[in-house]
Design an enzyme around this catalytic site. Sequence first.
Site, PDB file in Angstrom:
ATOM      1  CB  CYS A  25      -0.921   0.006   1.220  1.00  0.00           C
ATOM      2  SG  CYS A  25      -2.053   1.422   1.224  1.00  0.00           S
ATOM      3  CB  CYS A  56      -2.274   4.903   3.901  1.00  0.00           C
ATOM      4  SG  CYS A  56      -3.461   4.062   2.836  1.00  0.00           S
ATOM      5  CB  SER A  57      -0.431   0.986   6.423  1.00  0.00           C
ATOM      6  OG  SER A  57      -1.171   1.741   7.371  1.00  0.00           O
ATOM      7  CB  CYS A  58      -5.105  -0.148   2.568  1.00  0.00           C
ATOM      8  SG  CYS A  58      -5.702   1.566   2.525  1.00  0.00           S
TER       9      CYS A  58
END
Length: 227
Positions: free
Chosen positions: A127, A130-132
């Site tokens: 990702c 962000c950090s999905c």
Amino acid sequence: MSGHDHHHHDHDHDHDHDHDHDHEHEHEHDNHFTPIEARVKALESLMVEKGYVDPAALDVIIDTYETKVGPRNGARVVARAWSDPAYAARLKQDATAAIAELGYSGRQGEHMVSVWNSADEHNMVVCTLCSCYPWSVLGLPPVWYKSPPYRSRAVIDPRGVLAEFGVTLPEAKRIRVWDSTAEIRYLVIPERPAGTEGWSEERLADLVTRDAMIGTGLARQPEEEAA
């Protein structure tokens, strides 16, 4: 870019990344806390002291995400797909619905897509903005998944990143990098190891690691079967 494709789905970053704040609460197994982690620990201590939260309940929640809700869910999905061609077909067509069949849904897993490793192709998930991450099947995201070096280098040099994880692929094998978004999360279906014909789903699931379902690892071989 030779050697791999980068499938970048536009992030709509007008949405509220509430899950990023949740990620800050990730439970760490060392004493070196970041400032955010230290603040979370202090807040937890205060809430426990005031009687707002039962520490035993916190432990149960953390353990659930790390070991029960965590990658065991995804491993069962993979094992079912390896064992049941009809389920595999449903997983390819509508991963969200197929995963929900096994009772796993919600919490960052609302819109899932399965990507399948093969003799010719290896898939890897990142990702970039962000950090999905699909909590419902993989549990808490590892620290490295959220790190800027992984998020940038996975796209630029996926083969090099894989090598750092101890995964060396044949030069002829294509690497495809999938960029998660707030709308779409990916689950890598690793190749089924040879020599596992006739194995039960439970035994097959023991071969499926979290990293294999992100694409930074491979399924364990039968001789590496978890005890």
